[in-house]
Design a protein around this motif. Structure first.
Motif, PDB file in Angstrom:
ATOM      1  N   HIS A 186       0.841  -1.194   0.000  1.00 18.45           N
ATOM      2  CA  HIS A 186       0.000   0.000   0.000  1.00 18.45           C
ATOM      3  C   HIS A 186       0.874   1.240   0.000  1.00 18.45           C
ATOM      4  O   HIS A 186       1.788   1.363   0.813  1.00 18.45           O
ATOM      5  CB  HIS A 186      -0.922   0.019   1.223  1.00 18.45           C
ATOM      6  CG  HIS A 186      -2.031  -0.974   1.127  1.00 18.45           C
ATOM      7  ND1 HIS A 186      -3.177  -0.733   0.415  1.00 18.45           N
ATOM      8  CD2 HIS A 186      -2.157  -2.217   1.621  1.00 18.45           C
ATOM      9  CE1 HIS A 186      -3.974  -1.784   0.485  1.00 18.45           C
ATOM     10  NE2 HIS A 186      -3.361  -2.709   1.218  1.00 18.45           N
ATOM     11  N   ILE A 187       0.573   2.126  -0.940  1.00 22.25           N
ATOM     12  CA  ILE A 187       1.264   3.410  -0.979  1.00 22.25           C
ATOM     13  C   ILE A 187       0.215   4.516  -1.021  1.00 22.25           C
ATOM     14  O   ILE A 187      -0.967   4.270  -1.290  1.00 22.25           O
ATOM     15  CB  ILE A 187       2.257   3.520  -2.157  1.00 22.25           C
ATOM     16  CG1 ILE A 187       1.543   3.503  -3.502  1.00 22.25           C
ATOM     17  CG2 ILE A 187       3.302   2.430  -2.090  1.00 22.25           C
ATOM     18  CD1 ILE A 187       2.471   3.746  -4.681  1.00 22.25           C
ATOM     19  N   ALA A 237       2.306   0.389   3.880  1.00 21.96           N
ATOM     20  CA  ALA A 237       2.321  -0.951   4.489  1.00 21.96           C
ATOM     21  C   ALA A 237       2.607  -1.993   3.419  1.00 21.96           C
ATOM     22  O   ALA A 237       2.294  -1.796   2.244  1.00 21.96           O
ATOM     23  CB  ALA A 237       0.983  -1.252   5.157  1.00 21.96           C
ATOM     24  N   ILE A 238       3.201  -3.081   3.868  1.00 21.07           N
ATOM     25  CA  ILE A 238       3.351  -4.279   3.039  1.00 21.07           C
ATOM     26  C   ILE A 238       2.794  -5.422   3.871  1.00 21.07           C
ATOM     27  O   ILE A 238       3.327  -5.760   4.936  1.00 21.07           O
ATOM     28  CB  ILE A 238       4.824  -4.550   2.658  1.00 21.07           C
ATOM     29  CG1 ILE A 238       5.404  -3.375   1.863  1.00 21.07           C
ATOM     30  CG2 ILE A 238       4.930  -5.854   1.868  1.00 21.07           C
ATOM     31  CD1 ILE A 238       6.872  -3.536   1.484  1.00 21.07           C
ATOM     32  N   PRO A 262       4.336  -0.746   9.564  1.00 27.52           N
ATOM     33  CA  PRO A 262       3.552   0.204   8.814  1.00 27.52           C
ATOM     34  C   PRO A 262       4.011   1.638   9.080  1.00 27.52           C
ATOM     35  O   PRO A 262       4.669   1.917  10.086  1.00 27.52           O
ATOM     36  CB  PRO A 262       2.124  -0.009   9.316  1.00 27.52           C
ATOM     37  CG  PRO A 262       2.113  -1.372   9.920  1.00 27.52           C
ATOM     38  CD  PRO A 262       3.500  -1.582  10.436  1.00 27.52           C
ATOM     39  N   HIS A 263       3.643   2.523   8.158  1.00 25.93           N
ATOM     40  CA  HIS A 263       4.040   3.921   8.278  1.00 25.93           C
ATOM     41  C   HIS A 263       3.696   4.415   9.681  1.00 25.93           C
ATOM     42  O   HIS A 263       2.582   4.216  10.165  1.00 25.93           O
ATOM     43  CB  HIS A 263       3.304   4.760   7.232  1.00 25.93           C
ATOM     44  CG  HIS A 263       3.808   6.159   7.118  1.00 25.93           C
ATOM     45  ND1 HIS A 263       3.568   7.102   8.082  1.00 25.93           N
ATOM     46  CD2 HIS A 263       4.534   6.772   6.147  1.00 25.93           C
ATOM     47  CE1 HIS A 263       4.117   8.242   7.719  1.00 25.93           C
ATOM     48  NE2 HIS A 263       4.717   8.066   6.549  1.00 25.93           N
ATOM     49  N   PRO A 302     -10.424  -3.038   3.047  1.00 20.80           N
ATOM     50  CA  PRO A 302     -11.169  -2.801   4.290  1.00 20.80           C
ATOM     51  C   PRO A 302     -10.877  -3.816   5.394  1.00 20.80           C
ATOM     52  O   PRO A 302     -11.053  -3.506   6.574  1.00 20.80           O
ATOM     53  CB  PRO A 302     -12.637  -2.864   3.856  1.00 20.80           C
ATOM     54  CG  PRO A 302     -12.628  -3.621   2.566  1.00 20.80           C
ATOM     55  CD  PRO A 302     -11.297  -3.335   1.921  1.00 20.80           C
ATOM     56  N   ASP A 303     -10.412  -5.004   5.033  1.00 20.96           N
ATOM     57  CA  ASP A 303     -10.142  -6.033   6.036  1.00 20.96           C
ATOM     58  C   ASP A 303      -8.698  -6.059   6.504  1.00 20.96           C
ATOM     59  O   ASP A 303      -8.338  -6.884   7.361  1.00 20.96           O
ATOM     60  CB  ASP A 303     -10.512  -7.418   5.476  1.00 20.96           C
ATOM     61  CG  ASP A 303     -12.000  -7.529   5.184  1.00 20.96           C
ATOM     62  OD1 ASP A 303     -12.797  -6.900   5.911  1.00 20.96           O
ATOM     63  OD2 ASP A 303     -12.369  -8.228   4.221  1.00 20.96           O
ATOM     64  N   TRP A 304      -7.848  -5.178   5.972  1.00 16.78           N
ATOM     65  CA  TRP A 304      -6.461  -5.123   6.419  1.00 16.78           C
ATOM     66  C   TRP A 304      -6.445  -4.759   7.899  1.00 16.78           C
ATOM     67  O   TRP A 304      -7.232  -3.927   8.362  1.00 16.78           O
ATOM     68  CB  TRP A 304      -5.677  -4.085   5.603  1.00 16.78           C
ATOM     69  CG  TRP A 304      -4.230  -3.986   5.981  1.00 16.78           C
ATOM     70  CD1 TRP A 304      -3.224  -4.808   5.570  1.00 16.78           C
ATOM     71  CD2 TRP A 304      -3.621  -3.026   6.843  1.00 16.78           C
ATOM     72  NE1 TRP A 304      -2.027  -4.413   6.117  1.00 16.78           N
ATOM     73  CE2 TRP A 304      -2.241  -3.317   6.915  1.00 16.78           C
ATOM     74  CE3 TRP A 304      -4.099  -1.943   7.574  1.00 16.78           C
ATOM     75  CZ2 TRP A 304      -1.343  -2.572   7.664  1.00 16.78           C
ATOM     76  CZ3 TRP A 304      -3.206  -1.189   8.338  1.00 16.78           C
ATOM     77  CH2 TRP A 304      -1.841  -1.515   8.373  1.00 16.78           C
ATOM     78  N   VAL A 305      -5.560  -5.378   8.653  1.00 20.52           N
ATOM     79  CA  VAL A 305      -5.457  -5.119  10.094  1.00 20.52           C
ATOM     80  C   VAL A 305      -4.046  -4.639  10.396  1.00 20.52           C
ATOM     81  O   VAL A 305      -3.065  -5.291  10.019  1.00 20.52           O
ATOM     82  CB  VAL A 305      -5.786  -6.389  10.914  1.00 20.52           C
ATOM     83  CG1 VAL A 305      -5.577  -6.139  12.397  1.00 20.52           C
ATOM     84  CG2 VAL A 305      -7.216  -6.843  10.639  1.00 20.52           C
ATOM     85  N   HIS A 306      -3.980  -3.502  11.076  1.00 25.04           N
ATOM     86  CA  HIS A 306      -2.684  -2.945  11.468  1.00 25.04           C
ATOM     87  C   HIS A 306      -2.009  -3.945  12.407  1.00 25.04           C
ATOM     88  O   HIS A 306      -2.577  -4.320  13.434  1.00 25.04           O
ATOM     89  CB  HIS A 306      -2.883  -1.605  12.171  1.00 25.04           C
ATOM     90  CG  HIS A 306      -1.636  -0.809  12.323  1.00 25.04           C
ATOM     91  ND1 HIS A 306      -0.597  -1.200  13.148  1.00 25.04           N
ATOM     92  CD2 HIS A 306      -1.250   0.353  11.747  1.00 25.04           C
ATOM     93  CE1 HIS A 306       0.362  -0.297  13.082  1.00 25.04           C
ATOM     94  NE2 HIS A 306       0.004   0.659  12.233  1.00 25.04           N
TER      95      HIS A 306
END
Length: 167
Positions: free
Chosen positions: A5-6, A115-116, A129-130, A148-152
């Motif tokens: 993600h950028i 994030a990757i 993550p950033h 939407p389902d990505w979790v930090h």
């Protein structure tokens, strides 16, 4: 698949054209990636005062993982991605993003690696993550749209949960 993600932003010059140019350069630099873009959003500058609002777009790049990508080489892979994004940014506009005192300033293009996957990287040149992503709606809104389902991995929160905390 590895999801990268950028965030691409601009608040000076022909903002739309600069963002389109950056997205095209990302597509060219990562030809094997499936690339999706969020809607463009307009937000006030973050971290400094300026009359020039930002346009921002989130970009999700999905790549087939190379067999050599394991935990010990995640940092090397992430740094290679970062350096390619920095090269794209410099080719579009080599101007600095901070003034002599270190404060943020207006910029034609800004490309941030957010994030990757769920990787946590703490390197002198890159933190993933950033480290300020959870404070920035212009990062979280596009991230929510794309994943939407990505979790930090540190906060155990989805983009919408982090957006709610900003309110």
């Amino acid at each position: 698949m590895i999801d990268i993600h950028i965030n691409i932003g601009s608040n000076s010059g022909h903002r739309e054209a600069l963002i389109e140019r950056a997205v095209a350069a990302v597509r060219s630099a990562f030809p094997d990636a499936d690339i999706r873009c969020s809607d463009v959003i307009e937000t006030p500058p973050w971290g400094f005062d300026s009359p020039n609002p930002f346009l921002n777009v989130g970009v999700k790049m999905s790549l087939h993982p190379h067999p050599d990508i394991q935990s010990e080489c995640q940092t090397g892979f992430a740094l290679a991605v970062l350096h390619k994004l920095q090269e794209i940014q410099s080719n579009i506009d080599p101007s600095p993003h901070r003034d002599a005192s270190g404060a943020y300033i207006d910029r034609a293009i800004d490309i941030d690696l957010i994030a990757i996957d769920d990787w946590v990287i703490d390197h002198p040149d890159l933190i993933l993550p950033h480290p300020r992503m959870h404070l920035r709606d212009f990062v979280l809104i596009p991230l929510h749209q794309l994943s939407p389902d990505w979790v930090h991995p540190k906060f155990a929160k989805t983009p919408v949960e982090m957006i709610e905390e900003l309110k």
